[in-house]
Scaffold this active site. Structure first.
Site, PDB file in Angstrom:
ATOM      1  N   HIS A 149       0.809  -1.055  -0.026  1.00 48.58           N
ATOM      2  CA  HIS A 149      -0.189  -0.299   0.091  1.00 48.58           C
ATOM      3  C   HIS A 149       0.948   1.224  -0.358  1.00 48.58           C
ATOM      4  CE1 HIS A 149      -3.631   2.241   1.392  1.00 48.58           C
ATOM      5  NE2 HIS A 149      -2.592   3.187   1.718  1.00 48.58           N
ATOM      6  N   GLU A 150       1.840   1.382   0.841  1.00 51.27           N
ATOM      7  CA  GLU A 150       2.801   2.515   0.994  1.00 51.27           C
ATOM      8  C   GLU A 150       3.707   2.516  -0.205  1.00 51.27           C
ATOM      9  OE1 GLU A 150       1.941   4.673   3.221  1.00 51.27           O
ATOM     10  OE2 GLU A 150       0.665   3.166   4.317  1.00 51.27           O
TER      11      GLU A 150
END
Length: 202
Positions: A149-150
């Site tokens: 996600h990051e």
């Protein structure tokens, strides 16, 4: 660039969030400004109860992220496992499993919603730590998901861009009332999987 001590989290729509972030020159990591920015990133992640935060989310155009879950920032994902706090500089995924998993994802830059998203279940990530030392990790489950996600943020992507089926996007408050959902809605496993946990099928 030196960040102010308490930057705002940028919201979806800001141009910086749609840009691929530049690589960091490893020799810059030890500088006072860079170390200051790392500390600001960490403190913002903790104060906003984030399980991860990418540099562009606080207006820092850099290929840098922080991840970690402990008792000080667990409220948004109360059932998630502990993840040691780490900085990642110039991170890249060097391997991933063909096996995938699903989980509910949300984002500080996209408030008010979350989505049921599929990603590889296991990854290998490599990059540099806050000392400028090379590091590599084999990540699985929720830890692998947070990292992916990051990393998306560093490539100009936000989680709604990962959702093809809009029925898998819900109001953020709905996740607190899963016991009231219609049976099997929005999918058989989505209705039974709490925040911070994964499912091996849709």
């Amino acid at each position: 660039m030196r960040l102010n001590q308490n930057p705002d989290v940028l919201l979806m729509g800001h141009p910086l969030l749609f840009q691929e972030q530049p690589q960091i020159v490893v020799g810059e990591i030890a500088s006072d400004d860079f170390q200051h920015n790392l500390e600001v990133l960490k403190q913002k992640q903790v104060s906003t109860q984030g399980v991860g935060l990418a540099a562009p989310q606080i207006g820092w155009s850099a290929r840098v992220l922080s991840v970690g879950i402990s008792e000080v920032n667990r409220s948004r994902y109360p059932q998630a496992p502990d993840i040691p706090f780490e900085f990642w500089i110039n991170p890249q995924i060097t391997g991933f499993s063909k096996t995938t998993c699903w989980a509910w994802e949300a984002c500080l830059s996209v408030p008010g919603m979350r989505a049921w998203i599929e990603r590889p279940q296991n990854i290998v990530v490599a990059g540099y730590n806050h000392h400028g030392e090379r590091q590599e990790r084999n990540l699985s489950g929720f830890a692998a998901r947070v990292m992916q996600h990051e990393l998306d943020h560093l490539n100009g992507k936000l989680f709604p861009m990962r959702v093809a089926d809009k029925s898998l996007i819900i109001p953020n408050q709905s996740i607190e009332h899963q016991e009231e959902w219609a049976e099997g809605w929005p999918t058989e496993n989505a209705c039974k999987t709490p925040r911070g946990q994964i499912s091996t099928s849709r």
